[in-house]
Design a protein around this motif. Structure first.
Motif, PDB file in Angstrom:
ATOM      1  N   ASN A 163       0.825  -1.204   0.000  1.00 24.15           N
ATOM      2  CA  ASN A 163       0.000   0.000   0.000  1.00 24.15           C
ATOM      3  C   ASN A 163       0.860   1.255   0.000  1.00 24.15           C
ATOM      4  N   VAL A 164       0.472   2.226  -0.815  1.00 21.85           N
ATOM      5  CA  VAL A 164       1.148   3.515  -0.878  1.00 21.85           C
ATOM      6  C   VAL A 164       0.117   4.578  -0.544  1.00 21.85           C
ATOM      7  N   ARG A 165       0.480   5.500   0.354  1.00 21.08           N
ATOM      8  CA  ARG A 165      -0.419   6.574   0.758  1.00 21.08           C
ATOM      9  C   ARG A 165       0.335   7.898   0.743  1.00 21.08           C
ATOM     10  N   PHE A 166      -0.433   8.974   0.600  1.00 27.14           N
ATOM     11  CA  PHE A 166       0.137  10.314   0.493  1.00 27.14           C
ATOM     12  C   PHE A 166      -0.558  11.260   1.454  1.00 27.14           C
ATOM     13  N   ARG A 167       0.205  12.203   1.999  1.00 27.98           N
ATOM     14  CA  ARG A 167      -0.371  13.258   2.822  1.00 27.98           C
ATOM     15  C   ARG A 167      -0.621  14.471   1.928  1.00 27.98           C
ATOM     16  N   VAL A 168      -1.764  15.134   2.126  1.00 26.03           N
ATOM     17  CA  VAL A 168      -2.129  16.284   1.295  1.00 26.03           C
ATOM     18  C   VAL A 168      -1.069  17.369   1.387  1.00 26.03           C
ATOM     19  N   GLU A 169      -0.551  17.629   2.583  1.00 27.72           N
ATOM     20  CA  GLU A 169       0.448  18.687   2.727  1.00 27.72           C
ATOM     21  C   GLU A 169       1.724  18.366   1.943  1.00 27.72           C
ATOM     22  N   ASP A 170       2.090  17.096   1.823  1.00 29.79           N
ATOM     23  CA  ASP A 170       3.263  16.718   1.031  1.00 29.79           C
ATOM     24  C   ASP A 170       3.019  16.962  -0.458  1.00 29.79           C
ATOM     25  N   ILE A 171       1.811  16.660  -0.913  1.00 29.41           N
ATOM     26  CA  ILE A 171       1.469  16.891  -2.320  1.00 29.41           C
ATOM     27  C   ILE A 171       1.506  18.380  -2.622  1.00 29.41           C
ATOM     28  N   ASN A 172       0.881  19.177  -1.763  1.00 24.97           N
ATOM     29  CA  ASN A 172       0.861  20.625  -1.969  1.00 24.97           C
ATOM     30  C   ASN A 172       2.271  21.205  -1.967  1.00 24.97           C
ATOM     31  N   HIS A 173       3.108  20.753  -1.045  1.00 24.33           N
ATOM     32  CA  HIS A 173       4.506  21.239  -0.984  1.00 24.33           C
ATOM     33  C   HIS A 173       5.258  20.855  -2.263  1.00 24.33           C
ATOM     34  N   TYR A 174       5.099  19.626  -2.712  1.00 20.88           N
ATOM     35  CA  TYR A 174       5.761  19.160  -3.926  1.00 20.88           C
ATOM     36  C   TYR A 174       5.345  20.013  -5.127  1.00 20.88           C
ATOM     37  N   LEU A 175       4.056  20.270  -5.251  1.00 21.32           N
ATOM     38  CA  LEU A 175       3.558  21.057  -6.384  1.00 21.32           C
ATOM     39  C   LEU A 175       4.020  22.496  -6.312  1.00 21.32           C
ATOM     40  N   LYS A 176       4.065  23.082  -5.125  1.00 19.86           N
ATOM     41  CA  LYS A 176       4.555  24.464  -4.972  1.00 19.86           C
ATOM     42  C   LYS A 176       6.012  24.572  -5.401  1.00 19.86           C
ATOM     43  N   GLU A 177       6.805  23.547  -5.096  1.00 17.83           N
ATOM     44  CA  GLU A 177       8.209  23.570  -5.486  1.00 17.83           C
ATOM     45  C   GLU A 177       8.393  23.476  -6.999  1.00 17.83           C
ATOM     46  N   LYS A 178       7.407  22.902  -7.690  1.00 19.62           N
ATOM     47  CA  LYS A 178       7.486  22.749  -9.140  1.00 19.62           C
ATOM     48  C   LYS A 178       6.886  23.932  -9.893  1.00 19.62           C
ATOM     49  N   LEU A 179       6.266  24.875  -9.154  1.00 17.61           N
ATOM     50  CA  LEU A 179       5.600  26.011  -9.760  1.00 17.61           C
ATOM     51  C   LEU A 179       6.622  26.920 -10.439  1.00 17.61           C
ATOM     52  N   VAL A 180       6.351  27.250 -11.702  1.00 16.66           N
ATOM     53  CA  VAL A 180       7.208  28.158 -12.470  1.00 16.66           C
ATOM     54  C   VAL A 180       6.402  29.407 -12.767  1.00 16.66           C
ATOM     55  N   MET A 181       6.973  30.551 -12.440  1.00 15.69           N
ATOM     56  CA  MET A 181       6.257  31.817 -12.684  1.00 15.69           C
ATOM     57  C   MET A 181       6.966  32.648 -13.715  1.00 15.69           C
TER      58      MET A 181
END
Length: 68
Positions: free
Chosen positions: A50-68
């Protein structure tokens, strides 16, 4: 973008761990893309097969990938 924020906040207001399919639904990507994100540093919790994810980890990962 506002609609996305509201969806995330409403859908995941509690602190439950998400399954891979739920992550796909949350951010609108395929399971293969989530696998790729895991290989590129998306934190996850593994319990046997089983693999599970925390919402805060997903949000942090996506914020780090954000290009402006």
């Amino acid at each position: 973008m506002e609609e996305y924020k509201e969806t995330i906040m409403g859908y995941f207001n509690n602190n439950k761990l998400l399954k891979k399919k739920e992550v796909c639904d949350m951010i609108g990507v395929s399971i293969g893309k989530v696998d790729s994100m895991m290989k590129n540093g998306l934190p996850y919790i593994k319990d046997g097969r089983n693999v599970r994810f925390r919402v805060e980890d997903i949000n942090h990962y996506l914020k780090e990938k954000l290009v402006m």
